[in-house]
Design a protein around this motif. Structure first.
Motif, mmCIF file in Angstrom:
data_model
loop_
_atom_site.group_PDB
_atom_site.id
_atom_site.type_symbol
_atom_site.label_atom_id
_atom_site.label_comp_id
_atom_site.label_asym_id
_atom_site.label_seq_id
_atom_site.Cartn_x
_atom_site.Cartn_y
_atom_site.Cartn_z
ATOM 1 N N UNK A 76 0.811 -1.214 0.000
ATOM 2 C CA UNK A 76 0.000 0.000 0.000
ATOM 3 C C UNK A 76 0.848 1.270 0.000
ATOM 4 N N UNK A 77 1.827 1.338 0.866
ATOM 5 C CA UNK A 77 2.580 2.575 1.032
ATOM 6 C C UNK A 77 3.743 2.704 0.047
ATOM 7 N N UNK A 78 4.458 1.612 -0.185
ATOM 8 C CA UNK A 78 5.637 1.666 -1.052
ATOM 9 C C UNK A 78 5.324 1.208 -2.481
ATOM 10 N N UNK A 79 4.109 0.733 -2.691
ATOM 11 C CA UNK A 79 3.690 0.217 -4.004
ATOM 12 C C UNK A 79 4.599 -0.920 -4.481
ATOM 13 N N UNK A 80 5.127 -1.666 -3.511
ATOM 14 C CA UNK A 80 5.998 -2.803 -3.831
ATOM 15 C C UNK A 80 5.120 -4.031 -3.989
#
Length: 110
Positions: A76-80
């Motif tokens: 969600x946050x790092x789009x990893x």
């Protein structure tokens, strides 16, 4: 692994962790209030297979729960996303399991 299976594994491991954390903290609080030192507590848990089984279960639950949650945060946050994220979280889970089992064994064999 499917998102539904990860969801179920995280919720099941959370249930185990909730009980394990309560038992762990209650045991420590009661022992310290009873005047026991860390060394005396270790002396009482050393060689006790029930405590070893408890802490092994605790470690297994944590090594399942934490990487699944961290995976969700990273997605969600790092789009990893993708296989590299999944592999990294599997390695993180293995590291947590290895270090946790080593600590549980150290308490048992102290």
């Amino acid at each position: 692994m499917s998102p539904a299976r990860l969801f179920l594994l995280q919720r099941a491991s959370a249930a185990v962790l909730a009980v394990a954390v309560l038992v762990h903290l209650a045991t420590i609080l009661l022992a310290v209030r009873g005047g026991l030192t860390a060394g005396e507590i270790l002396g009482r848990t050393a060689g006790n297979p029930a405590w070893l089984a408890f802490y092994v279960l605790f470690v297994v639950a944590a090594s399942i729960h934490a990487p699944i949650g961290l995976r969700a945060i990273l997605r969600e946050w790092a789009r990893w996303r993708g296989r590299s994220c999944d592999v990294a979280m599997a390695l993180f889970a293995a590291l947590l399991l290895l270090l946790g089992l080593r600590a549980a064994w150290a308490v048992y064999a102290a």
